[in-house]
Design a protein around this motif. Structure first.
Motif, PDB file in Angstrom:
ATOM      1  N   MET A 146       0.764  -1.111   0.107  1.00 30.48           N
ATOM      2  CA  MET A 146       0.148  -0.045   0.032  1.00 30.48           C
ATOM      3  C   MET A 146       1.009   1.412   0.044  1.00 30.48           C
ATOM      4  O   MET A 146       0.527   2.263  -0.668  1.00 30.48           O
ATOM      5  CB  MET A 146      -0.865  -0.163   1.254  1.00 30.48           C
ATOM      6  CG  MET A 146      -1.988  -1.378   1.093  1.00 30.48           C
ATOM      7  SD  MET A 146      -2.835  -1.202  -0.225  1.00 30.48           S
ATOM      8  CE  MET A 146      -4.031   0.139  -0.075  1.00 30.48           C
ATOM      9  N   LYS A 147       1.837   1.105   0.821  1.00 31.72           N
ATOM     10  CA  LYS A 147       2.868   2.156   0.798  1.00 31.72           C
ATOM     11  C   LYS A 147       3.566   2.470  -0.657  1.00 31.72           C
ATOM     12  O   LYS A 147       3.672   3.858  -1.063  1.00 31.72           O
ATOM     13  CB  LYS A 147       3.905   2.237   1.839  1.00 31.72           C
ATOM     14  CG  LYS A 147       4.956   3.304   1.906  1.00 31.72           C
ATOM     15  CD  LYS A 147       5.772   3.203   3.137  1.00 31.72           C
ATOM     16  CE  LYS A 147       6.776   4.166   3.181  1.00 31.72           C
ATOM     17  NZ  LYS A 147       7.675   3.901   4.317  1.00 31.72           N
ATOM     18  N   GLN A 148       3.878   1.428  -1.238  1.00 31.69           N
ATOM     19  CA  GLN A 148       4.572   1.636  -2.642  1.00 31.69           C
ATOM     20  C   GLN A 148       3.474   1.994  -3.589  1.00 31.69           C
ATOM     21  O   GLN A 148       3.890   2.947  -4.547  1.00 31.69           O
ATOM     22  CB  GLN A 148       5.142   0.233  -3.093  1.00 31.69           C
ATOM     23  CG  GLN A 148       6.207  -0.294  -2.262  1.00 31.69           C
ATOM     24  CD  GLN A 148       6.451  -1.881  -2.537  1.00 31.69           C
ATOM     25  OE1 GLN A 148       5.663  -2.426  -3.248  1.00 31.69           O
ATOM     26  NE2 GLN A 148       7.524  -2.299  -2.104  1.00 31.69           N
ATOM     27  N   ARG A 149       2.253   1.523  -3.482  1.00 34.40           N
ATOM     28  CA  ARG A 149       1.358   2.135  -4.367  1.00 34.40           C
ATOM     29  C   ARG A 149       1.113   3.664  -4.264  1.00 34.40           C
ATOM     30  O   ARG A 149       0.730   4.161  -5.175  1.00 34.40           O
ATOM     31  CB  ARG A 149      -0.092   1.331  -4.119  1.00 34.40           C
ATOM     32  CG  ARG A 149      -0.916   1.629  -5.130  1.00 34.40           C
ATOM     33  CD  ARG A 149      -2.187   0.661  -4.936  1.00 34.40           C
ATOM     34  NE  ARG A 149      -3.315   1.243  -5.763  1.00 34.40           N
ATOM     35  CZ  ARG A 149      -4.546   0.515  -5.760  1.00 34.40           C
ATOM     36  NH1 ARG A 149      -4.772  -0.410  -4.805  1.00 34.40           N
ATOM     37  NH2 ARG A 149      -5.426   1.066  -6.509  1.00 34.40           N
ATOM     38  N   ALA A 150       0.986   3.898  -2.902  1.00 30.71           N
ATOM     39  CA  ALA A 150       0.486   5.696  -3.011  1.00 30.71           C
ATOM     40  C   ALA A 150       1.945   6.391  -3.420  1.00 30.71           C
ATOM     41  O   ALA A 150       1.642   7.277  -3.732  1.00 30.71           O
ATOM     42  CB  ALA A 150       0.614   5.809  -1.311  1.00 30.71           C
ATOM     43  N   GLU A 151       3.178   5.575  -3.110  1.00 31.02           N
ATOM     44  CA  GLU A 151       4.213   6.657  -3.715  1.00 31.02           C
ATOM     45  C   GLU A 151       4.236   6.678  -4.980  1.00 31.02           C
ATOM     46  O   GLU A 151       4.441   7.513  -5.937  1.00 31.02           O
ATOM     47  CB  GLU A 151       5.643   5.837  -3.103  1.00 31.02           C
ATOM     48  CG  GLU A 151       5.927   6.119  -1.748  1.00 31.02           C
ATOM     49  CD  GLU A 151       7.049   5.335  -1.206  1.00 31.02           C
ATOM     50  OE1 GLU A 151       7.634   4.640  -2.012  1.00 31.02           O
ATOM     51  OE2 GLU A 151       7.314   5.485   0.005  1.00 31.02           O
ATOM     52  N   GLY A 152       3.844   5.536  -5.716  1.00 28.26           N
ATOM     53  CA  GLY A 152       3.610   5.420  -7.461  1.00 28.26           C
ATOM     54  C   GLY A 152       2.580   6.383  -7.781  1.00 28.26           C
ATOM     55  O   GLY A 152       2.715   6.935  -8.846  1.00 28.26           O
ATOM     56  N   ALA A 153       1.459   6.542  -7.113  1.00 26.08           N
ATOM     57  CA  ALA A 153       0.617   7.418  -7.482  1.00 26.08           C
ATOM     58  C   ALA A 153       1.112   8.849  -7.593  1.00 26.08           C
ATOM     59  O   ALA A 153       0.821   9.751  -8.432  1.00 26.08           O
ATOM     60  CB  ALA A 153      -0.747   7.391  -6.495  1.00 26.08           C
ATOM     61  N   HIS A 154       1.713   9.423  -6.453  1.00 29.27           N
ATOM     62  CA  HIS A 154       2.464  10.431  -6.232  1.00 29.27           C
ATOM     63  C   HIS A 154       3.149  10.774  -7.390  1.00 29.27           C
ATOM     64  O   HIS A 154       3.192  11.783  -8.013  1.00 29.27           O
ATOM     65  CB  HIS A 154       3.040  10.694  -4.901  1.00 29.27           C
ATOM     66  CG  HIS A 154       2.180  11.036  -4.004  1.00 29.27           C
ATOM     67  ND1 HIS A 154       1.080  11.756  -3.884  1.00 29.27           N
ATOM     68  CD2 HIS A 154       2.078  10.122  -2.804  1.00 29.27           C
ATOM     69  CE1 HIS A 154       0.297  11.401  -2.683  1.00 29.27           C
ATOM     70  NE2 HIS A 154       1.113  10.479  -2.012  1.00 29.27           N
TER      71      HIS A 154
END
Length: 192
Positions: free
Chosen positions: A178-186
């Motif tokens: 979930m953290k990787q996904r949020a960073e990827g969205a940013h």
């Protein structure tokens, strides 16, 4: 004696706890689902389905071939699909000496791999240049690509490969999807 042989339906009607067998038969949804986090589920799936791509240039690659045999059976770790296309793999196994002439090829292959991707540096040559102290040998592939697990030895035994795969599985399980996904969205928002 009659009070001890009470049926499950009578026990439920009286208010007592039903026996375990009755719980299993009448449970409905109680035993049909489980709860977990998205990170735990994705981590479990990723760690048990590694698809290695072997970049073998020396004797360490021969030891990797022994790992795929029946004696060591890397399939029990979910890594039996050894791919020869970087686009179908998520684990790069760099086994052997890397020269400066091979370095851009290694980097290009690593960039073609699917995300998330992991790297094993196998043996003394890939990890530190080995006993080759010359102008053409890269003193460790971590100058070219990021390395997740180093395997020592010249050449390392198949047991060392198994230990490294288990260490990598622990690292993958502990990562936060979930953290990787949020960073990827940013990152996508900044680029677009």
């Amino acid at each position: 004696m009659a009070a001890e042989t009470i049926s499950a339906s009578a026990a439920i009607s009286v208010g007592a706890q039903p026996p375990v067998g009755a719980l299993h038969q009448d449970a409905g949804l109680n035993q049909s689902f489980f709860t977990t986090t998205v990170d735990a589920l994705v981590g479990w799936g990723r760690k048990n389905s590694l698809w290695p791509f072997t970049f073998g240039t020396a004797c360490c690659a021969i030891e990797f071939m022994a790992l795929a045999g029946s004696k060591y059976d890397v399939a029990r770790f979910g890594a039996e699909f050894i791919r020869f296309s970087p686009r179908h793999s998520d684990l790069m196994v760099v086994a052997g000496t890397i020269t400066y002439k091979q370095a851009p090829i290694l980097r290009r292959i690593w960039e073609q791999m699917a995300e998330p991707r992991w790297v094993l540096s196998v043996g003394a040559c890939a990890s530190s240049g080995g006993f080759y102290d010359c102008y053409c040998t890269v003193p460790g592939i971590d100058e070219i690509i990021p390395v997740d697990v180093y395997i020592a030895g010249c050449p390392p035994r198949p047991e060392a490969y198994i230990d490294a795969i288990m260490q990598l599985q622990d690292k993958i399980q502990d990562a936060s999807y979930m953290k990787q996904r949020a960073e990827g969205a940013h990152e996508r928002i900044r680029i677009g």
